[in-house]
Design a protein around this motif. Structure first.
Motif, PDB file in Angstrom:
ATOM      1  N   TYR A 154      42.215  35.369  38.098  1.00  0.00           N
ATOM      2  CA  TYR A 154      41.550  35.209  36.608  1.00  0.00           C
ATOM      3  C   TYR A 154      39.902  34.322  36.309  1.00  0.00           C
ATOM      4  O   TYR A 154      39.606  35.702  35.304  1.00  0.00           O
ATOM      5  N   SER A 155      39.667  34.098  37.297  1.00  0.00           N
ATOM      6  CA  SER A 155      38.670  33.867  36.840  1.00  0.00           C
ATOM      7  C   SER A 155      37.335  35.163  37.192  1.00  0.00           C
ATOM      8  O   SER A 155      36.474  34.872  36.878  1.00  0.00           O
ATOM      9  N   VAL A 182      37.509  37.747  34.851  1.00  0.00           N
ATOM     10  CA  VAL A 182      36.664  37.469  33.244  1.00  0.00           C
ATOM     11  C   VAL A 182      35.334  36.971  33.506  1.00  0.00           C
ATOM     12  O   VAL A 182      34.869  36.995  32.601  1.00  0.00           O
ATOM     13  N   ASN A 219      45.371  30.816  38.841  1.00  0.00           N
ATOM     14  CA  ASN A 219      45.784  32.035  37.623  1.00  0.00           C
ATOM     15  C   ASN A 219      45.663  33.018  37.864  1.00  0.00           C
ATOM     16  O   ASN A 219      44.366  33.474  38.198  1.00  0.00           O
ATOM     17  N   TYR A 220      46.487  33.752  38.074  1.00  0.00           N
ATOM     18  CA  TYR A 220      46.079  35.348  37.963  1.00  0.00           C
ATOM     19  C   TYR A 220      46.126  36.347  36.397  1.00  0.00           C
ATOM     20  O   TYR A 220      46.905  35.954  36.201  1.00  0.00           O
ATOM     21  N   LEU A 221      45.274  37.386  36.722  1.00  0.00           N
ATOM     22  CA  LEU A 221      45.849  38.211  35.942  1.00  0.00           C
ATOM     23  C   LEU A 221      46.508  39.344  36.107  1.00  0.00           C
ATOM     24  O   LEU A 221      46.117  39.859  37.200  1.00  0.00           O
ATOM     25  N   LYS A 236      39.145  37.924  27.968  1.00  0.00           N
ATOM     26  CA  LYS A 236      40.459  38.255  27.953  1.00  0.00           C
ATOM     27  C   LYS A 236      41.016  39.787  27.785  1.00  0.00           C
ATOM     28  O   LYS A 236      41.385  40.559  28.995  1.00  0.00           O
ATOM     29  N   GLU A 280      50.119  38.315  30.437  1.00  0.00           N
ATOM     30  CA  GLU A 280      49.189  38.832  31.439  1.00  0.00           C
ATOM     31  C   GLU A 280      48.454  38.302  32.788  1.00  0.00           C
ATOM     32  O   GLU A 280      48.314  38.489  33.287  1.00  0.00           O
ATOM     33  N   ILE A 281      48.513  36.651  31.793  1.00  0.00           N
ATOM     34  CA  ILE A 281      48.594  35.564  33.136  1.00  0.00           C
ATOM     35  C   ILE A 281      49.909  34.827  33.951  1.00  0.00           C
ATOM     36  O   ILE A 281      50.361  33.945  32.884  1.00  0.00           O
TER      37      ILE A 281
END
Length: 605
Positions: free
Chosen positions: A290-291, A294, A269-271, A42, A261-262
């Motif tokens: 996010y996926s 990561v 979910n987005y970073l 992360k 940050e998320i």
């Protein structure tokens, strides 16, 4: 073999140490890897997103700074401002201009084309510039058939622009593109405006949104990263998807404090990363699923970890095989290195062979030979370099004929009754006389005379005169000092302390416990603590090489500067010499030199 690899032997201890210090930590790493990977992945994803956003920030910042650069150029260009003032005094009807007015307008238009061409972005896009005077006269770098600049007078933000002062700018944000030829490719534009310094009009600089939006599209295609430019109210100014421009972006306010940050957008979910522009409060936001972030970094971690495990196993096996051959020469090299560390540069390892250790021993001995030679060479080189540096700092043009011509001109001018010009030429002649002397040192009273002549010359070109007051004790009047070490300090006080304003410079010199204390004070504008600290750092940390290069940037008596004066005096008088600089904003600046009193000064130092 039992004896060689006994636990008491060096090889046995090394083997046990390798197992304890390398193998056991590596095995422990395998167990705790899964526990630590989650947070590490992360954090790495966040770091990668921030690094990418930093690159984008540089591109967008450069585009916005280009707009400010155009504003600054127009606002502070003397020729253009004189033209604007001349035109503002005329009526708004310029249908039948005179030749001078036509030529002045053309010069302004050429400058506008030049500055906007120089400020083009890497994409080669042009900025649209409008200068509108209060009497209705305007100047543009685009065809008015594409856009009528008088439409700016109807903009709601114009009153805010007129109230601005100095270099304050008003960032309008996004607005529909009015330029017919560009409207299809870029429906929106970004605008910044500023009032003219003379308050007789305003300047507007506009760029097409596609300059930034196209860059965002490339990032979205190549990296799958969504970049958004927001205004200070979190409204979208630029986006890869033009249809989203003008919409609100509420997700910055909805960030979870525990995991900022998320964010969740449309149940995904987005970073998120953010950078703010200090010039206008706009924000640059990065969104990555996010996926995706990561998953990519997880793969990198797994590949790196696998490579580390394989490399460790191979390295450990090879090390155990080669340990017997390596230990003996390495121990000898260690003893030689220890002896060298203690200052014995004459010791040699005498290790020879065809393998790496043999070549290392030979190279080690050759390196010691080179070091011994270099120490001798550096000693002589530094002595020659010291002499060359002092000669370079004191070197001046030696035009004897020019000095004679100046005296002839002075006599002719004096014969015609122009005593002021004759005095000016006389002062210049005295300065020229000092530059053609071969002596590195002169009496202090001669150096003071140089400064007084220099002040006469400078006061003839100043708007307001600066008074020089001298208080020189009789004990130091005949002390020998380097030539031209006071003039740069006086010049700094004139240029930076007064800036064409009247004032007083006080020059004092006296004996102080084995030192000659020379102080130059002015009652000028002074410096704030940050500027003063920056100057002190430059004075006391500047390398000699930089000090020697700086004078070549400009010619004349002012090319030496405070850093080079400090360096020159330090090389002349050693560590006993000191320079102290004190300043207070609005009060003035003081430069104090503490020169150790010399019984006899060597001219060839």
């Amino acid at each position: 073999m039992k004896t060689k690899y006994s636990i008491k032997s060096f090889r046995g201890k090394l083997t046990v140490a390798l197992i304890v210090c390398i193998l056991i930590p590596a095995l422990l790493t395998l167990f705790i890897y899964n526990y630590l990977t989650r947070d590490a992945v992360k954090d790495q994803a966040v770091l990668n997103a921030q690094q990418t956003l930093q690159l984008v920030d540089g591109h967008v910042t450069g585009t916005l700074k280009n707009m400010l650069y155009i504003l600054n150029f127009i606002q502070y260009d003397t020729g253009m401002n004189m033209t604007f003032q001349d035109f503002s005094l005329k009526s708004g009807d310029m249908s039948n201009p005179s030749y001078e007015e036509f030529r002045a307008r053309q010069e302004v238009l050429i400058k506008l084309e030049t500055i906007t061409g120089a400020a083009e972005t890497s994409a080669g896009e042009k900025s649209f510039v409008t200068v509108f005077l209060n009497n209705g006269t305007y100047f543009t770098n685009y065809w008015i058939s594409d856009y009528d600049p008088t439409r700016l007078l109807k903009e709601s933000w114009l009153n805010k622009v007129r109230s601005l002062k100095g270099i304050e700018s008003y960032w309008v944000g996004e607005s529909p593109t009015p330029f017919l030829q560009d409207k299809a490719d870029s429906p929106y534009q970004l605008t910044v405006a500023r009032s003219l310094s003379s308050q007789n009009g305003f300047i507007v600089v506009t760029i097409l949104e596609r300059q930034i939006g196209n860059y965002f599209k490339e990032l979205a295609k190549s990296q799958g990263q969504e970049i958004i430019l927001l205004d200070k109210d979190d409204r979208i100014l630029s986006h890869a998807d033009v249809s989203k421009i003008g919409e609100a972006f509420p997700y910055l306010k909805e960030q979870n404090p525990k995991s900022p940050e998320i964010v969740q957008i449309d149940h995904q979910n987005y970073l998120i990363s953010k950078r703010e522009f200090p010039m206008n409060g706009w924000k640059l936001v990065s969104l990555i699923p996010y996926s995706q972030a990561v998953g990519t970094i997880n793969g990198i971690f797994e590949n790196v970890f696998t490579l580390q495990v394989v490399s460790f196993i191979l390295f450990f096996i090879l090390l155990m095989v080669a340990i017997r051959a390596f230990t003996r020469p390495l121990v000898k090299l260690d003893k030689v290195a220890t002896s060298i560390q203690q200052g014995n540069l004459h010791v040699r390892s005498a290790i020879r062979g065809e393998d790496e250790i043999g070549r290392l021993g030979k190279s080690f001995d050759q390196m010691l030979d080179h070091i011994s030679e270099m120490i001798i060479e550096v000693t002589h080189t530094q002595a020659r370099k010291r002499k060359a540096e002092l000669d370079m700092l004191q070197a001046q043009i030696n035009p004897h004929f020019l000095f004679n011509v100046l005296n002839s001109i002075r006599m002719k001018v004096l014969g015609r009754g122009d005593r002021e010009s004759a005095d000016m030429i006389s002062s210049l002649s005295k300065l020229m006389r000092m530059t053609i002397q071969d002596k590195a040192y002169i009496l202090l009273h001669d150096e003071v005379d140089i400064v007084m002549d220099y002040m006469k010359l400078m006061n003839m070109r100043q708007k307001e005169k600066v008074t020089l007051e001298t208080y020189i004790d009789a004990d130091v009047f005949l002390e020998r000092v380097p030539r031209f070490f006071l003039q740069p300090i006086i010049e700094n006080a004139l240029i930076h302390g007064f800036n064409q304003q009247a004032g007083t410079i006080t020059l004092e010199a006296q004996l102080d416990e084995g030192y000659i204390r020379i102080s130059v004070r002015d009652n000028g504008q002074g410096m704030n603590p940050i500027t003063l600290e920056r100057l002190r750092s430059k004075l006391f940390a500047l390398p000699v090489e930089t000090a020697l290069i700086e004078p070549d940037k400009k010619k004349g008596f002012s090319s030496i500067g405070l850093p080079n004066v400090n360096e020159r005096m330090r090389m002349t008088f050693g560590e006993a010499y000191r320079m102290e600089v004190d300043s207070e904003e609005g009060v003035g600046t003081s430069v104090t030199l503490l020169i150790p009193k010399q019984e006899e000064v060597q001219e060839d130092v």
